[in-house]
Scaffold this motif. Sequence first.
Motif, PDB file in Angstrom:
ATOM      1  N   ILE A 212       0.888  -1.177   0.000  1.00 39.08           N
ATOM      2  CA  ILE A 212       0.000   0.000   0.000  1.00 39.08           C
ATOM      3  C   ILE A 212       0.916   1.215   0.000  1.00 39.08           C
ATOM      4  CG2 ILE A 212      -1.909   1.181   1.137  1.00 39.08           C
ATOM      5  CD1 ILE A 212      -2.615  -1.452   2.499  1.00 39.08           C
ATOM      6  N   SER A 213       0.846   1.980  -1.056  1.00 40.94           N
ATOM      7  CA  SER A 213       1.840   3.034  -1.272  1.00 40.94           C
ATOM      8  C   SER A 213       1.621   4.246  -0.370  1.00 40.94           C
ATOM      9  CB  SER A 213       1.782   3.441  -2.743  1.00 40.94           C
ATOM     10  OG  SER A 213       2.555   4.557  -2.974  1.00 40.94           O
ATOM     11  N   ILE A 214       0.352   4.550  -0.122  1.00 36.46           N
ATOM     12  CA  ILE A 214       0.083   5.780   0.628  1.00 36.46           C
ATOM     13  C   ILE A 214      -1.093   5.574   1.581  1.00 36.46           C
ATOM     14  CG2 ILE A 214      -1.401   6.842  -1.156  1.00 36.46           C
ATOM     15  CD1 ILE A 214       0.484   9.365  -0.560  1.00 36.46           C
ATOM     16  N   LEU A 215      -0.960   6.074   2.795  1.00 38.25           N
ATOM     17  CA  LEU A 215      -2.004   5.887   3.810  1.00 38.25           C
ATOM     18  C   LEU A 215      -2.137   7.152   4.654  1.00 38.25           C
ATOM     19  CD1 LEU A 215      -1.045   2.324   5.163  1.00 38.25           C
ATOM     20  CD2 LEU A 215      -3.237   2.912   4.108  1.00 38.25           C
ATOM     21  N   THR A 216      -3.358   7.389   5.133  1.00 38.76           N
ATOM     22  CA  THR A 216      -3.545   8.454   6.120  1.00 38.76           C
ATOM     23  C   THR A 216      -3.557   7.796   7.506  1.00 38.76           C
ATOM     24  OG1 THR A 216      -5.926   8.218   6.082  1.00 38.76           O
ATOM     25  CG2 THR A 216      -4.992   9.803   4.534  1.00 38.76           C
ATOM     26  N   LYS A 217      -3.508   8.627   8.540  1.00 37.66           N
ATOM     27  CA  LYS A 217      -3.579   8.120   9.915  1.00 37.66           C
ATOM     28  C   LYS A 217      -4.834   7.270  10.100  1.00 37.66           C
ATOM     29  CE  LYS A 217      -3.009  12.305  12.018  1.00 37.66           C
ATOM     30  NZ  LYS A 217      -2.824  13.265  13.103  1.00 37.66           N
ATOM     31  N   GLU A 218      -5.961   7.829   9.594  1.00 42.88           N
ATOM     32  CA  GLU A 218      -7.252   7.159   9.761  1.00 42.88           C
ATOM     33  C   GLU A 218      -7.233   5.788   9.083  1.00 42.88           C
ATOM     34  OE1 GLU A 218      -6.869  10.318   8.599  1.00 42.88           O
ATOM     35  OE2 GLU A 218      -7.399  11.279  10.495  1.00 42.88           O
ATOM     36  N   GLU A 219      -6.669   5.749   7.877  1.00 40.43           N
ATOM     37  CA  GLU A 219      -6.625   4.471   7.147  1.00 40.43           C
ATOM     38  C   GLU A 219      -5.764   3.444   7.882  1.00 40.43           C
ATOM     39  OE1 GLU A 219      -7.345   6.330   2.666  1.00 40.43           O
ATOM     40  OE2 GLU A 219      -5.312   6.150   3.448  1.00 40.43           O
ATOM     41  N   VAL A 220      -4.675   3.919   8.503  1.00 48.78           N
ATOM     42  CA  VAL A 220      -3.823   3.001   9.266  1.00 48.78           C
ATOM     43  C   VAL A 220      -4.620   2.427  10.438  1.00 48.78           C
ATOM     44  CG1 VAL A 220      -1.788   2.836  10.763  1.00 48.78           C
ATOM     45  CG2 VAL A 220      -1.658   4.113   8.631  1.00 48.78           C
ATOM     46  N   ASN A 221      -5.379   3.272  11.128  1.00 48.38           N
ATOM     47  CA  ASN A 221      -6.176   2.783  12.254  1.00 48.38           C
ATOM     48  C   ASN A 221      -7.193   1.737  11.817  1.00 48.38           C
ATOM     49  OD1 ASN A 221      -5.071   4.021  14.551  1.00 48.38           O
ATOM     50  ND2 ASN A 221      -5.921   5.994  13.898  1.00 48.38           N
ATOM     51  N   ILE A 222      -7.795   1.959  10.645  1.00 44.31           N
ATOM     52  CA  ILE A 222      -8.761   0.964  10.136  1.00 44.31           C
ATOM     53  C   ILE A 222      -8.047  -0.371   9.862  1.00 44.31           C
ATOM     54  CG2 ILE A 222     -10.322   0.415   8.192  1.00 44.31           C
ATOM     55  CD1 ILE A 222     -10.847   3.498   8.017  1.00 44.31           C
ATOM     56  N   LEU A 223      -6.862  -0.282   9.233  1.00 40.98           N
ATOM     57  CA  LEU A 223      -6.116  -1.519   8.924  1.00 40.98           C
ATOM     58  C   LEU A 223      -5.660  -2.231  10.199  1.00 40.98           C
ATOM     59  CD1 LEU A 223      -3.898  -0.423   5.877  1.00 40.98           C
ATOM     60  CD2 LEU A 223      -6.003  -1.758   5.844  1.00 40.98           C
ATOM     61  N   LEU A 224      -5.396  -1.454  11.253  1.00 41.12           N
ATOM     62  CA  LEU A 224      -5.023  -2.073  12.528  1.00 41.12           C
ATOM     63  C   LEU A 224      -6.234  -2.793  13.113  1.00 41.12           C
ATOM     64  CD1 LEU A 224      -2.824   0.744  14.155  1.00 41.12           C
ATOM     65  CD2 LEU A 224      -2.041  -1.567  13.607  1.00 41.12           C
ATOM     66  N   ASP A 225      -7.393  -2.125  13.073  1.00 42.60           N
ATOM     67  CA  ASP A 225      -8.626  -2.738  13.585  1.00 42.60           C
ATOM     68  C   ASP A 225      -8.957  -4.027  12.848  1.00 42.60           C
ATOM     69  OD1 ASP A 225      -9.019  -0.844  15.452  1.00 42.60           O
ATOM     70  OD2 ASP A 225     -10.528   0.315  14.332  1.00 42.60           O
ATOM     71  N   LYS A 226      -8.769  -3.975  11.519  1.00 42.61           N
ATOM     72  CA  LYS A 226      -9.112  -5.151  10.706  1.00 42.61           C
ATOM     73  C   LYS A 226      -8.026  -6.229  10.776  1.00 42.61           C
ATOM     74  CE  LYS A 226     -10.053  -3.311   6.603  1.00 42.61           C
ATOM     75  NZ  LYS A 226     -10.572  -2.978   5.282  1.00 42.61           N
ATOM     76  N   LYS A 227      -6.953  -5.926  11.513  1.00 44.64           N
ATOM     77  CA  LYS A 227      -5.800  -6.838  11.654  1.00 44.64           C
ATOM     78  C   LYS A 227      -5.091  -7.124  10.315  1.00 44.64           C
ATOM     79  CE  LYS A 227      -6.943  -8.833  16.069  1.00 44.64           C
ATOM     80  NZ  LYS A 227      -7.877  -7.769  16.397  1.00 44.64           N
TER      81      LYS A 227
END
Length: 281
Positions: A212-227
């Motif tokens: 994933i080339s580019i992420l925002t803080k919010e997107e990182v949090n979602i990916l953490l939640d989704k494991k």
Amino acid sequence: MSEKIKTLLEALPYIKKFFGSTFVIKYGGAAMEEESLKKEFARDVALLKYVGINPVIVHGGGPMIGRLLKDLQIPTKFVDGLRVTDEKTLEVVEMVLSGLINKEIVKNINDMGGRAIGLSGKDGRLLIAKRVEDKDIGLVGDIVKVNVDIIKDINKHGYIPVIAPLADGADGFAYNVNADTAAGRIAEALLAEKLILLTDVDGVLGNDGNLISILTKEEVNILLDKKTISGGMIPKVTCCLDALAAGVKETHIINGKIPHAILLEIFTDSGIGTKISGGRQ
Ligand code: ARG
């Protein structure tokens, strides 16, 4: 247009944009082990300085600490993956980090035409730490204060600071601190433009295994939640999120096994790793 001129023209806006800014680079993994990668890293760092960027290098210890402990027959214990650091172990950590590794990086940068200065977090009381309390792992510290004046002075005089992550404790002990966290905290204290973590993987990968080339803080949090983000990548992205929350503008997780990973990330539009920023620009 020839490929060469395209590449140069692609780099120019970034050279202009980043002129005078500070990048904190966590150096570790394969890029610190393999001879050719070590040299290319040093060349990249020297070049950054010549185009007006202030690189600040924070390095890890890697397997070298383990090797010397073994040679000296000092037994090591691990708790939750962290090395229990008693006084004897810390002596070896300091010898290897602040002595061998730090000076080797300094030499490599100098050989490439840069002017590097090696220091540990104990020099000028750059890093102040307190003992990690929730685990019984000895002389391992959490950073409570960063005195960045010394780094600013070094930058100002045209030198490149190379920092070994050891810290002074207010209690009179010395502490070993995690290099990623140290880099993050130093970037925060400097209000750096970028925090760049050199790792042995391409960056944050999606469920399909693609980068994933580019992420925002919010997107990182979602990916953490989704494991989707798991294992060793969790502390890396957490380090980036903390830095962004504290005012660092952009963070990057890149693969140090790729020769010239830093230049490819900074001076091209698409980069080669994952860029995590505060929000879409
Ligand atoms: N070179 C630009 C920068 O340093 C863009 C990097 C984009 N990187 C990425 N992984 N998408 O800000």
